[in-house]
Design an enzyme around this catalytic site. Sequence first.
Site, mmCIF file in Angstrom:
data_model
loop_
_atom_site.group_PDB
_atom_site.id
_atom_site.type_symbol
_atom_site.label_atom_id
_atom_site.label_comp_id
_atom_site.label_asym_id
_atom_site.label_seq_id
_atom_site.Cartn_x
_atom_site.Cartn_y
_atom_site.Cartn_z
ATOM 1 N N PHE A 76 0.834 -1.198 0.000
ATOM 2 C CA PHE A 76 0.000 0.000 0.000
ATOM 3 C C PHE A 76 0.867 1.245 0.000
ATOM 4 C CE2 PHE A 76 0.805 -0.852 4.450
ATOM 5 C CZ PHE A 76 0.984 0.412 5.016
ATOM 6 N N CYS A 77 0.256 2.348 -0.391
ATOM 7 C CA CYS A 77 0.915 3.651 -0.401
ATOM 8 C C CYS A 77 -0.179 4.708 -0.262
ATOM 9 C CB CYS A 77 1.731 3.844 -1.678
ATOM 10 S SG CYS A 77 0.767 3.671 -3.199
ATOM 11 N N THR A 78 0.121 5.948 -0.566
ATOM 12 C CA THR A 78 -0.855 7.017 -0.351
ATOM 13 C C THR A 78 -2.075 6.873 -1.239
ATOM 14 O OG1 THR A 78 0.977 8.500 0.201
ATOM 15 C CG2 THR A 78 -1.162 9.521 -0.247
ATOM 16 N N ILE A 113 -4.150 4.378 0.692
ATOM 17 C CA ILE A 113 -4.669 4.764 2.005
ATOM 18 C C ILE A 113 -5.847 5.715 1.868
ATOM 19 C CG2 ILE A 113 -4.104 5.912 4.190
ATOM 20 C CD1 ILE A 113 -1.145 5.099 3.624
#
Length: 296
Positions: free
Chosen positions: A197-199, A226
């Site tokens: 996951f990332c932003t 996210i």
Amino acid sequence: MQATTDLAAAQASAAAMAHVNIAAYKFITFDNIEEMRPQYQEICKELGLKGTILLTPEGINMFLSGPRAQIDQFLAWVRSDARFSDLEVKESYSEEQSHKRMLVKIKKEIITMRMPLIKPELGRAPSVAPATLKRWLDQGHDDNGKPVVMVDTRNAFEVDVGTFNNTIDYRIEKFTEFPEVIAANKDALADKTVVTFCTGGIRCEKAAIHMQNIGYDSVYQLEGGILKYFEDVGGEHYTGDCFVFDYRTALNPKLEPSVTVQCFACRAVVTPRQQLSPNYVYGESCPHCKPEAEPA
């Protein structure tokens, strides 16, 4: 049910704010970026939008802020290009524009990884929807009974603002470090379902493809990152806020600006308590880059 109602109320309240902030990207062959750059510059100027747009041979990435009508007009223009007709957008809201200037840049990659064989346009790794991920985390395993491991693909200073509970954080300083570190830890993640996951989804999209390429057999990317998780299910299984690259510094699970700030000198995140330090000077320094002297 109450959590869903509270989230809907918060989103309705946020929507009443003056400015809409959008984040969007798409991996697609974009072979006329030089021609398109002045067109993007002109329409953003005409509409009074602020933010950053990256035009690259592998696609587009944008973070923009402006009034609802102008944002909608811009998106209609972008989607009139058949390559971006299905462009998906994540939204948040603020009383002021979240960027102070407008930049349209040409770059080699949407997000620099220096792995030219990774081309998301040709096929993505499997993704998991926020609601499904929450269910997996609630029950402690995926639908096949395998333990779920969260892997944060962001830089260390972003992770420090907030991340999923019990996540694996390799303390990378830039995304180009990720391929080597994830390969070195492959054995430790065997027999587990890995969710990257990332932003907003860009980094974990490339990360998950690379992991598949080097032999990970059960890896997913969190669809929309996210920010989409916050939008769809709130902040369960997440501690802290989500760092964003604009003046708001970070968003809480209600997609509201948090009270942290970013140091202009060293880019570190400065908490409210750290802002009380005499070494925190807005726009100049903070306790991270100018530590307080040890007592004599």
